[in-house]
Scaffold this motif. Structure first.
Motif, short mmCIF file in Angstrom:
data_model
loop_
_atom_site.label_atom_id
_atom_site.label_comp_id
_atom_site.label_asym_id
_atom_site.label_seq_id
_atom_site.Cartn_x
_atom_site.Cartn_y
_atom_site.Cartn_z
N PRO A 1 57.29 -42.64 -9.47
CA PRO A 1 56.29 -41.91 -8.68
C PRO A 1 56.89 -41.23 -7.45
O PRO A 1 56.52 -40.10 -7.11
CB PRO A 1 55.27 -42.98 -8.30
N LEU A 2 57.82 -41.89 -6.78
CA LEU A 2 58.48 -41.27 -5.63
C LEU A 2 59.25 -40.03 -6.06
O LEU A 2 59.12 -38.96 -5.46
CB LEU A 2 59.43 -42.26 -4.95
N ARG A 3 60.05 -40.16 -7.10
CA ARG A 3 60.85 -39.02 -7.57
C ARG A 3 59.95 -37.87 -8.02
O ARG A 3 60.23 -36.71 -7.74
CB ARG A 3 61.79 -39.45 -8.69
N ARG A 4 58.86 -38.19 -8.71
CA ARG A 4 57.95 -37.15 -9.17
C ARG A 4 57.35 -36.39 -7.98
O ARG A 4 57.28 -35.16 -7.99
CB ARG A 4 56.84 -37.74 -10.04
N THR A 5 56.93 -37.12 -6.96
CA THR A 5 56.36 -36.48 -5.77
C THR A 5 57.38 -35.55 -5.13
O THR A 5 57.04 -34.42 -4.74
CB THR A 5 55.90 -37.56 -4.75
N LEU A 6 58.62 -35.97 -5.03
CA LEU A 6 59.66 -35.13 -4.43
C LEU A 6 60.01 -33.95 -5.34
O LEU A 6 60.21 -32.83 -4.85
CB LEU A 6 60.91 -35.96 -4.13
N ARG A 7 60.05 -34.16 -6.63
CA ARG A 7 60.35 -33.05 -7.57
C ARG A 7 59.29 -31.97 -7.47
O ARG A 7 59.58 -30.78 -7.58
CB ARG A 7 60.40 -33.56 -9.01
N GLU A 8 58.03 -32.36 -7.30
CA GLU A 8 56.92 -31.41 -7.27
C GLU A 8 56.81 -30.67 -5.94
O GLU A 8 56.06 -29.70 -5.83
CB GLU A 8 55.61 -32.13 -7.60
N ALA A 9 57.54 -31.12 -4.93
CA ALA A 9 57.51 -30.45 -3.62
C ALA A 9 58.33 -29.17 -3.66
O ALA A 9 59.33 -29.07 -4.36
CB ALA A 9 58.09 -31.39 -2.55
N ASP A 10 57.87 -28.18 -2.89
CA ASP A 10 58.65 -26.96 -2.71
C ASP A 10 59.69 -27.14 -1.61
O ASP A 10 60.72 -26.47 -1.60
CB ASP A 10 57.73 -25.80 -2.34
N ALA A 11 59.40 -28.02 -0.67
CA ALA A 11 60.30 -28.32 0.45
C ALA A 11 60.02 -29.74 0.91
O ALA A 11 58.95 -30.29 0.64
CB ALA A 11 60.09 -27.33 1.59
N VAL A 12 60.99 -30.32 1.61
CA VAL A 12 60.90 -31.72 2.01
C VAL A 12 61.25 -31.86 3.49
O VAL A 12 62.16 -31.19 3.99
CB VAL A 12 61.86 -32.59 1.16
N LEU A 13 60.53 -32.72 4.16
CA LEU A 13 60.90 -33.16 5.51
C LEU A 13 61.32 -34.62 5.40
O LEU A 13 60.63 -35.42 4.76
CB LEU A 13 59.71 -33.06 6.47
N LEU A 14 62.45 -34.96 6.00
CA LEU A 14 62.90 -36.35 6.06
C LEU A 14 62.83 -36.81 7.51
O LEU A 14 63.42 -36.18 8.39
CB LEU A 14 64.34 -36.48 5.55
N GLY A 15 62.09 -37.88 7.75
CA GLY A 15 61.97 -38.42 9.10
C GLY A 15 62.46 -39.85 9.15
O GLY A 15 62.16 -40.65 8.25
N THR A 16 63.21 -40.16 10.20
CA THR A 16 63.76 -41.51 10.30
C THR A 16 63.78 -42.01 11.75
O THR A 16 64.02 -41.24 12.67
CB THR A 16 65.20 -41.56 9.75
N PRO A 17 63.53 -43.30 11.93
CA PRO A 17 63.90 -43.90 13.20
C PRO A 17 65.42 -44.08 13.22
O PRO A 17 66.05 -44.08 12.16
CB PRO A 17 63.18 -45.26 13.17
N VAL A 18 65.97 -44.21 14.40
CA VAL A 18 67.41 -44.42 14.52
C VAL A 18 67.66 -45.91 14.75
O VAL A 18 67.14 -46.50 15.70
CB VAL A 18 68.00 -43.60 15.68
N TYR A 19 68.43 -46.50 13.85
CA TYR A 19 68.82 -47.91 13.97
C TYR A 19 70.34 -47.97 14.04
O TYR A 19 71.02 -47.53 13.11
CB TYR A 19 68.32 -48.72 12.78
N HIS A 20 70.86 -48.49 15.13
CA HIS A 20 72.30 -48.66 15.30
C HIS A 20 73.05 -47.35 15.08
O HIS A 20 74.11 -47.32 14.44
CB HIS A 20 72.85 -49.76 14.39
N GLY A 21 72.48 -46.26 15.56
CA GLY A 21 73.15 -44.96 15.48
C GLY A 21 73.05 -44.28 14.13
O GLY A 21 73.70 -43.27 13.90
N SER A 22 72.22 -44.81 13.23
CA SER A 22 72.13 -44.23 11.89
C SER A 22 70.67 -44.15 11.46
O SER A 22 69.77 -44.59 12.19
CB SER A 22 72.92 -45.09 10.91
N TYR A 23 70.45 -43.61 10.27
CA TYR A 23 69.08 -43.54 9.76
C TYR A 23 68.71 -44.87 9.12
O TYR A 23 69.56 -45.72 8.85
CB TYR A 23 68.90 -42.34 8.83
N SER A 24 67.43 -45.05 8.86
CA SER A 24 66.92 -46.36 8.46
C SER A 24 67.34 -46.75 7.04
O SER A 24 67.51 -45.91 6.16
CB SER A 24 65.39 -46.37 8.55
N GLY A 25 67.45 -48.05 6.84
CA GLY A 25 67.77 -48.59 5.52
C GLY A 25 66.69 -48.28 4.50
O GLY A 25 66.98 -48.05 3.33
N VAL A 26 65.44 -48.26 4.93
CA VAL A 26 64.35 -47.98 3.99
C VAL A 26 64.44 -46.54 3.47
O VAL A 26 64.20 -46.27 2.29
CB VAL A 26 62.97 -48.29 4.60
#
Length: 195
Positions: free
Chosen positions: A61-86
């Protein structure tokens, strides 16, 4: 047909500044004539990736939602100088089909003053997927002081977040660049993994 933008929130917190920031960007998507969808990873069952079980939980379901998008925004909190594990785990379930040739906007939120490294790292991941990443990106530093009653209180920051939402719609149909070196080497995103 309107441009459909999917924003993936890489935070599991109930009171997430990342989610609030993405919601503001999605408002701007709609103001620009696009349609908006928030992927809240709290609602997805995505066990830690085992490459032998790439269809585990809600991966499809996650992949299908992303495939059907025309564009994507990725948002992350910063943990230890990097993007989140989730967010990393969610992206690990993806392949080229979800990102190749797609416009991606990046947003990082930090408790401190320097969320830029997470943005640089996400940019590298998107290049490995052969996505086209917007030059405009958003860093929200000192997030606890940036919001009041769920709204951004700094006009310049609010403008940057809104601009991210507008730009992802405006550039969703940009002609893709030739494949990147990184994507040529990204065996794990293809059908057959080298693992």
């Amino acid at each position: 047909m309107p441009t459909h933008v999917v924003a993936v929130c890489g935070s599991l917190r109930e009171r997430s500044y990342t989610r609030l920031s993405l919601q503001r960007a999605l408002e701007a998507v709609e103001e620009t004539g696009g349609t908006a969808e928030l992927v809240d990873l709290r609602e997805y069952d995505l066990p830690t990736l085992n490459a032998d079980e790439r269809t585990a939980g809600d991966a499809e379901p996650l992949r299908r939602t992303l495939r059907e998008a025309d564009a994507v925004l990725l948002g992350t909190p910063v943990y230890h100088g990097s993007y989140s594990g989730v967010l990393k785990n969610a992206l690990d379930y993806c392949r080229f089909d979800e990102f190749e040739g797609k416009t991606v906007g990046l947003l990082a939120v930090a408790g401190g003053a320097f969320p830029v490294t997470a943005l640089d790292q996400l940019r590298s991941v998107c290049r490995a997927f052969n996505a086209w990443v917007l030059p405009h990106q958003v860093a929200v530093p000192r997030a606890s002081g940036a919001f009041e009653d769920g709204e951004l209180v700094d006009e310049r920051l609010d403008s940057r977040v809104a601009t991210l939402g507008r730009r992802v719609v405006e550039y969703a149909t940009i002609e893709p660049d030739p494949p990147t070196f990184e994507s040529d080497q990204n065996v794990g995103a293809g059908e057959r993994s080298a693992e």
